[in-house]
Enzyme design. Structure first.
Site, mmCIF file in Angstrom:
data_model
loop_
_atom_site.group_PDB
_atom_site.id
_atom_site.type_symbol
_atom_site.label_atom_id
_atom_site.label_comp_id
_atom_site.label_asym_id
_atom_site.label_seq_id
_atom_site.Cartn_x
_atom_site.Cartn_y
_atom_site.Cartn_z
ATOM 1 N N GLU A 1 0.814 -1.216 0.000
ATOM 2 C CA GLU A 1 0.000 0.000 0.000
ATOM 3 C C GLU A 1 0.847 1.265 0.000
ATOM 4 O OE1 GLU A 1 -2.508 -3.213 2.021
ATOM 5 O OE2 GLU A 1 -0.425 -2.526 2.115
ATOM 6 N N PHE B 1 -12.505 -7.884 13.966
ATOM 7 C CA PHE B 1 -11.226 -8.153 13.304
ATOM 8 C C PHE B 1 -10.821 -6.984 12.393
ATOM 9 C CE2 PHE B 1 -9.094 -10.046 9.501
ATOM 10 C CZ PHE B 1 -7.920 -10.434 10.120
ATOM 11 N N GLN B 2 -9.647 -6.438 12.637
ATOM 12 C CA GLN B 2 -9.051 -5.319 11.888
ATOM 13 C C GLN B 2 -9.825 -4.007 12.029
ATOM 14 O OE1 GLN B 2 -8.288 -6.648 7.808
ATOM 15 N NE2 GLN B 2 -6.206 -7.207 8.392
ATOM 16 N N ARG C 1 23.884 21.620 1.097
ATOM 17 C CA ARG C 1 24.681 20.408 0.889
ATOM 18 C C ARG C 1 24.634 19.881 -0.534
ATOM 19 N NH1 ARG C 1 23.864 14.756 4.327
ATOM 20 N NH2 ARG C 1 25.380 13.516 3.150
ATOM 21 N N VAL D 1 15.467 9.149 -2.848
ATOM 22 C CA VAL D 1 16.126 10.014 -1.874
ATOM 23 C C VAL D 1 17.474 9.433 -1.473
ATOM 24 C CG1 VAL D 1 15.942 10.903 0.482
ATOM 25 C CG2 VAL D 1 13.955 10.940 -1.026
ATOM 26 N N PHE E 1 24.261 8.852 2.145
ATOM 27 C CA PHE E 1 23.874 10.193 2.590
ATOM 28 C C PHE E 1 24.016 10.304 4.107
ATOM 29 C CE2 PHE E 1 21.132 13.949 2.971
ATOM 30 C CZ PHE E 1 21.478 14.656 1.834
ATOM 31 N N ILE E 2 23.620 9.244 4.826
ATOM 32 C CA ILE E 2 23.708 9.237 6.285
ATOM 33 C C ILE E 2 25.153 9.009 6.729
ATOM 34 C CG2 ILE E 2 22.787 8.211 8.392
ATOM 35 C CD1 ILE E 2 20.775 9.706 6.541
ATOM 36 N N GLU F 1 26.878 12.254 6.789
ATOM 37 C CA GLU F 1 26.459 13.061 7.930
ATOM 38 C C GLU F 1 27.161 12.603 9.205
ATOM 39 O OE1 GLU F 1 22.239 12.765 8.157
ATOM 40 O OE2 GLU F 1 21.880 14.377 6.714
#
Length: 607
Positions: A53, A115-116, A259, A388, A473-474, A477
């Protein structure tokens, strides 16, 4: 005699009246009344079965961004509903009109802990500009019609929660839609007054180092802005989403700040004494605007944006292009500006450096040769679906895009995993245009199951995965975080994405060096010409992109003092540079020069 129709079918007819061609989602028991209606209406509206989803919601957000039209996603009660949230927040943050249809248990089972079954309204209250639970079958098409109007009005997300049994209720078969030709008229935009234009010109005249900071609000006014830049001798700096709207070959266009941007844009922004922000939503203002004091003019069609990122010296409520045109008509051509000349020379030095990287022969493959090769195959009207991560930097710096291109990204929410959903939406809505998705291995892994969706619906998309077994990317950083002595949590297990694609019946190729690119891209183009998707895995370097954010510029006693931030590489993953020249050389930038040298050449005197 009045005929009747299931309420869910009447609802779909409302969507069709609003021009909806696709709905994205995954079935569940609490959504079966709508699934039944989709079978009835399959000749008029296409159900796109995604495998998660979240992918459906991200695809709907991308469709709305690309087309400007309402896009529709759905999820069933419980986990189907919760899985929609990431894509819906992406739509909210990027101001995209999206309708989410959410399943609910039959109304006779609500509030019985069935249920749900749970209270879904509060979950969507923050993300939605309109959220309603349908109370009767008869009201279902009306509520959906109203939701679409609210999504357009607020350029955001509308949510309609549908107890499953209400969709089966027989209701009169009459038109429930409110759409009309007036909905296609462009909304009137505010216009700058002559007095405001005079105020802006007076502030420009008093400034010594003005810059334009321009956002996507400029729309199709890029050529007019360039003419104004020439006439007033003011350099242009762009926000990321302006990519492709303003010719980057224009010498006075310094590119992007922060950046992802250029050395020159960051340096010039840091000595500007007047910033004129035009149609710009700049979420990194606290990283950039706070570095020194300057006068600030903000031009925006949405007055609610005034002061959002910086206090105002002057706010002009106006459409960006109209403002530029009025300024251009009234402004007297400025004398050649030494500051403008220094900015142009600084940026040309940066562009020459970028060009030198295109032939980098290193293995693993550097990103610059990959993007250089892509520039050779991109159609003038190609659509780029960008994920990203580090590819954000590379696209903004190296990909050549024009106003005839489209590109889409999760700009403000910055959700990883958007590349494939964006590409699916792009190809469904623009079947005759070339579509290329670009993702890192971390982002691609989140949604790669939906490659099979491309295969199922015969969507000839070029999927590019830049793989280096790290969250780059991290990682970069973390290199600048005091107290971290190493990287944490960013290493990814390697996997063969081409074999995974082949398991879905999708052809692919792996490249590890520049020499591999021509043959692989030729194979990709041949496969796509046959109407099939293709996956190109590029094994790329982990080397950090030139970290413009590490440069610190301040004016001291009339001269620029330019240094490398003490936070740069504080965890000592690399050798600390002793000088600015050493820092440039670490990234192959021996030809780069400090800002002060360009100011000296142009005869700029700072005060």
């Amino acid at each position: 005699m009045l005929t009747t129709v299931p309420a869910s079918v009447a609802m779909l007819k409302v969507l069709e009246a609003w021009g909806v061609k696709h709905v994205y989602g995954y079935p569940g028991g609490s959504f079966n009344s709508t699934m039944s209606a989709l079978e009835v209406e399959q000749e008029n509206i296409q159900y796109i079965q995604v495998r998660h989803e979240q992918v459906g919601a991200l695809a709907a957000a991308a469709e709305a961004k690309l087309t400007g039209k309402i896009a529709v996603t759905f999820g069933s009660a419980g986990p189907g509903a919760t899985n929609l949230l990431t894509g819906l927040y992406d739509a909210r943050e990027d101001h995209a009109p999206v309708l989410a249809l959410v399943g609910q248990v039959p109304h006779t089972n609500m509030n019985y802990n069935f249920f749900q079954e749970f209270d879904e309204g509060p979950m969507f209250a923050d993300v939605a500009c309109y959220c309603r639970t349908v109370m009767t079958g008869e009201s279902l098409p009306y509520v959906v019609d109203k939701a679409i109007r609210e999504a357009y009005r607020h350029q955001g997300v509308a949510v309609v929660i549908i107890p499953n049994d209400f969709g089966y209720v027989q209701i009169p078969d009459v038109p429930y839609k409110s759409s009309s030709p007036s909905d296609n008229k462009p909304a009137p935009l505010p216009e700058a007054t002559p007095a405001e234009i005079d105020q802006v010109l007076a502030m420009i005249s008093a400034a010594k180092r003005p810059v334009f900071h321009v956002g996507r609000g400029i729309r199709q006014g890029g050529e007019q802005l360039i003419a104004l830049s020439k006439q007033l001798q003011i350099p242009i700096i762009m926000t990321g989403l302006t990519k492709g709207l303003i010719d980057e070959d224009y010498p006075g266009n310094l590119g992007f700040v922060n950046r992802v941007g250029s050395k020159s844009a960051n340096e010039i922004m840091d000595i500007a004494d007047l910033v004129i922000a035009i149609g710009a939503d700049f979420p990194f203002a606290n990283n950039v605007y706070t570095r020194h004091d300057f006068k600030f003019i903000q031009v925006d069609a949405d007055a609610a944006q005034f002061g959002r990122h910086h206090y105002l010296d002057l706010g002009v409520w106006s459409d960006a292009t109209y403002f530029v045109e009025q300024l251009l008509a009234k402004a007297t051509p400025a004398a050649p500006s030494q500051f403008f000349q220094a900015a142009v020379a600084d940026h040309q030095n940066w562009r020459d450096y970028q060009a030198s990287l295109a032939d980098n022969p290193s293995e693993p493959l550097a990103l610059e040769p990959l993007y250089h090769a892509l520039n050779g195959i991109i159609d003038p009207d190609a659509i780029i679906a960008l994920d990203v991560g580090d590819n954000t930097i590379s696209l903004l710096r190296y990909l050549s895009l024009k106003p005839t291109n489209k590109w889409v990204v999760s700009a403000l929410f910055a959700s990883m995993g958007v590349g494939i959903p964006e590409a699916i939406a792009a190809k469904l809505n623009y079947p005759d245009r070339q579509v290329i998705s670009i993702s890192g291995d971390g982002a691609f892994s989140m949604v790669m199951q939906d490659l099979i969706t491309e295969k199922k619906y015969h969507l000839p998309i070029l999927n590019i995965v830049t793989s280096n077994t790290t969250l780059g990317f991290i990682r970069d950083e973390q290199a600048d975080i005091p107290g971290m002595n190493d990287y944490s949590g960013i290493d990814l297990a390697d996997q063969d994405f081409v074999k995974i694609a082949e398991g879905m019946g999708i052809a692919g190729a792996t490249v590890t060096k520049p020499a591999d690119l021509p043959a692989a891209l030729a194979q990709a183009q041949a496969t796509i010409a046959e109407g099939q998707p293709f996956l190109l895995e590029a094994k790329v370097t982990k080397k950090r992109a030139f970290p413009v954010e590490a440069l610190k510029v301040k004016v001291v006693d009339g001269h620029v003092e330019e240094t490398v931030s003490p936070a740069y590489n504080v965890n000592r993953a690399l050798q600390a540079p002793a000088t600015l020249s050493d820092f440039f050389a670490e990234y192959g930038g021996q030809s780069l020069r400090p800002l002060q040298s360009f100011l000296d050449d142009a005869g700029v005197v700072l005060d």
